[in-house]
Design an enzyme around this catalytic site. Structure first.
Site, PDB file in Angstrom:
ATOM      1  N   GLN A   1       3.058  -9.437  13.418  1.00 22.27           N
ATOM      2  CA  GLN A   1       3.164  -8.162  14.140  1.00 22.27           C
ATOM      3  C   GLN A   1       1.811  -7.523  14.422  1.00 22.27           C
ATOM      4  O   GLN A   1       1.748  -6.417  14.955  1.00 22.27           O
ATOM      5  CB  GLN A   1       4.092  -7.189  13.402  1.00 22.27           C
ATOM      6  CG  GLN A   1       3.557  -6.620  12.103  1.00 22.27           C
ATOM      7  CD  GLN A   1       4.629  -5.823  11.371  1.00 22.27           C
ATOM      8  OE1 GLN A   1       5.562  -6.386  10.812  1.00 22.27           O
ATOM      9  NE2 GLN A   1       4.510  -4.509  11.385  1.00 22.27           N
TER      10      GLN A   1
ATOM     11  N   ALA B   1       0.872  -1.194   0.000  1.00 22.44           N
ATOM     12  CA  ALA B   1       0.000   0.000   0.000  1.00 22.44           C
ATOM     13  C   ALA B   1       0.902   1.235   0.000  1.00 22.44           C
ATOM     14  O   ALA B   1       0.801   2.110   0.861  1.00 22.44           O
ATOM     15  CB  ALA B   1      -0.974  -0.005   1.173  1.00 22.44           C
TER      16      ALA B   1
ATOM     17  N   HIS C   1       7.038   5.877   1.457  1.00 28.23           N
ATOM     18  CA  HIS C   1       7.839   4.706   1.067  1.00 28.23           C
ATOM     19  C   HIS C   1       8.777   5.072  -0.096  1.00 28.23           C
ATOM     20  O   HIS C   1       9.937   4.691  -0.110  1.00 28.23           O
ATOM     21  CB  HIS C   1       6.941   3.563   0.575  1.00 28.23           C
ATOM     22  CG  HIS C   1       6.053   2.976   1.620  1.00 28.23           C
ATOM     23  ND1 HIS C   1       4.692   3.081   1.584  1.00 28.23           N
ATOM     24  CD2 HIS C   1       6.340   2.247   2.729  1.00 28.23           C
ATOM     25  CE1 HIS C   1       4.164   2.440   2.609  1.00 28.23           C
ATOM     26  NE2 HIS C   1       5.139   1.931   3.333  1.00 28.23           N
TER      27      HIS C   1
HETATM   28  O1  PAF Z   1       6.961  -0.462   9.090  1.00 28.67           O
HETATM   29  C1  PAF Z   1       6.470  -1.442   8.483  1.00 28.67           C
HETATM   30  O2  PAF Z   1       5.812  -1.323   7.434  1.00 28.67           O
HETATM   31  C2  PAF Z   1       6.677  -2.847   9.045  1.00 28.67           C
HETATM   32  O3  PAF Z   1       6.661  -2.831  10.427  1.00 28.67           O
HETATM   33  C3  PAF Z   1       7.960  -3.530   8.499  1.00 28.67           C
HETATM   34  C4  PAF Z   1       9.205  -2.775   8.931  1.00 28.67           C
HETATM   35  C5  PAF Z   1       7.889  -3.604   6.983  1.00 28.67           C
HETATM   36  C6  PAF Z   1       8.052  -4.960   9.064  1.00 28.67           C
HETATM   37  O4  PAF Z   1       6.981  -5.739   8.670  1.00 28.67           O
END
Ligand code: PAF
Length: 281
Positions: free
Chosen positions: A60, A31, A36
């Site tokens: 997570q 996304a 990013h």
């Molecule tokens: O920040 C994120 O998008 C996530 O925590 C990561 C670092 C890609 C780990 O899944």
């Protein structure tokens, strides 16, 4: 180039390393937004080759509904990355390819900083982040890995992770990218209505006031001010507001010495959980 399998990615990386190419790594959960892309651009400037991973990491998330609702836009993400550079190595494995049979977290000891703020409100979150990054780091062995300061606590946890795992990887923190109205860019913003995107600017506005008052007003008074400001707003629910030294990330009750402090907010706009933070001095 696009990879779903560790083996084929690793073959390509070995080929690059054999000709002394440096490797940058930008881990993402897809996304993708301008935040990013700014990490990817920095990685492209500082390395000969860049791996971008796209993987929504189940370990997570402490809340199955949050995991389920996390936006997934793989084809759009790939098109966006390809338009930025045709040199990127895009790695989008499935969970078993990355983890093996058992998709579970390792238990880390990151110290007190894993128990405040995100660690306190999202149980097991940093074990999940640490586990998935350790898997990626070991598969890719980049020279540098790039993380946004929007997740400042995550950034500090990752610095600790590479120490604990003894990985020779430089962790690079990058500034928060904001919408023109100040809202910190986040994949979760896609789930906000236009009205909510406007209301959510309260988070950034509040942080700016806190920064302005930080030198002259006590932390206790700032806490009361922020609570009050959110209590008056029917569209946002404050989960936490903390001021902490950047090193320890432990909530501070008063300012001491010459420490560097940061303010942190987590709040809900409807069902969508948003976080933001700001350097205060
Ligand atoms: O920040 C994120 O998008 C996530 O925590 C990561 C670092 C890609 C780990 O899944």
């Amino acid at each position: 180039m696009r990879f779903n399998q560790k083996d084929s990615l690793q073959k390509e990386i070995s080929r690059l390393k054999a000709s002394h190419h440096t490797i940058g790594f930008v881990p993402t959960m897809g996304a993708l937004h301008q935040g990013h892309l700014s990490l990817v651009q920095k990685a492209l400037q500082e390395n000969d080759a860049v791996v971008v991973s796209i993987f929504v990491n189940p370990t997570q998330f402490d809340n199955p509904s949050d995991l389920h609702k996390y936006p997934r836009t793989l084809e759009e993400d790939i098109a966006l990355l390809t338009s930025l550079s045709d040199q990127l190595l895009i790695f989008s494995p499935d969970a078993n390819e990355l983890y093996g049979k058992e998709v579970v977290s390792k238990k880390y000891r990151f110290g007190p900083m894993e128990r405040s703020m995100e660690g306190k409100f999202r149980s097991g979150h940093f074990d999940g982040v640490g586990t998935v990054l350790n898997l990626f780091f070991r598969a890719i062995m980049p020279d540098r890995a790039y993380f946004g300061e929007k997740d400042f606590q995550q950034l500090q946890i990752v610095r600790k992770l590479v120490q604990l795992e003894r990985l020779p990887i430089t962790i690079v923190g990058c500034p928060i990218t904001r919408e023109s109205n100040g809202l910190a860019m986040s994949s979760r913003n896609r789930r906000l209505s236009a009205a909510q995107q406007e209301e959510a600017t309260l988070i950034h506005k509040t942080l700016k006031v806190v920064r302005k008052k930080f030198d002259s007003v006590s932390i206790q008074k700032l806490r009361a001010y922020v609570k009050q400001r959110f209590a008056e707003n029917p569209h946002l629910t404050l989960e936490y507001f903390e001021i902490t030294p950047v090193e320890t990330l432990q909530p501070a009750l008063r300012k001491t010495g010459k420490k560097k402090y940061r303010a942190f907010i987590a709040a809900f706009a409807g069902e969508v959980r948003l976080i933001d933070n700001m350097a205060l001095n």
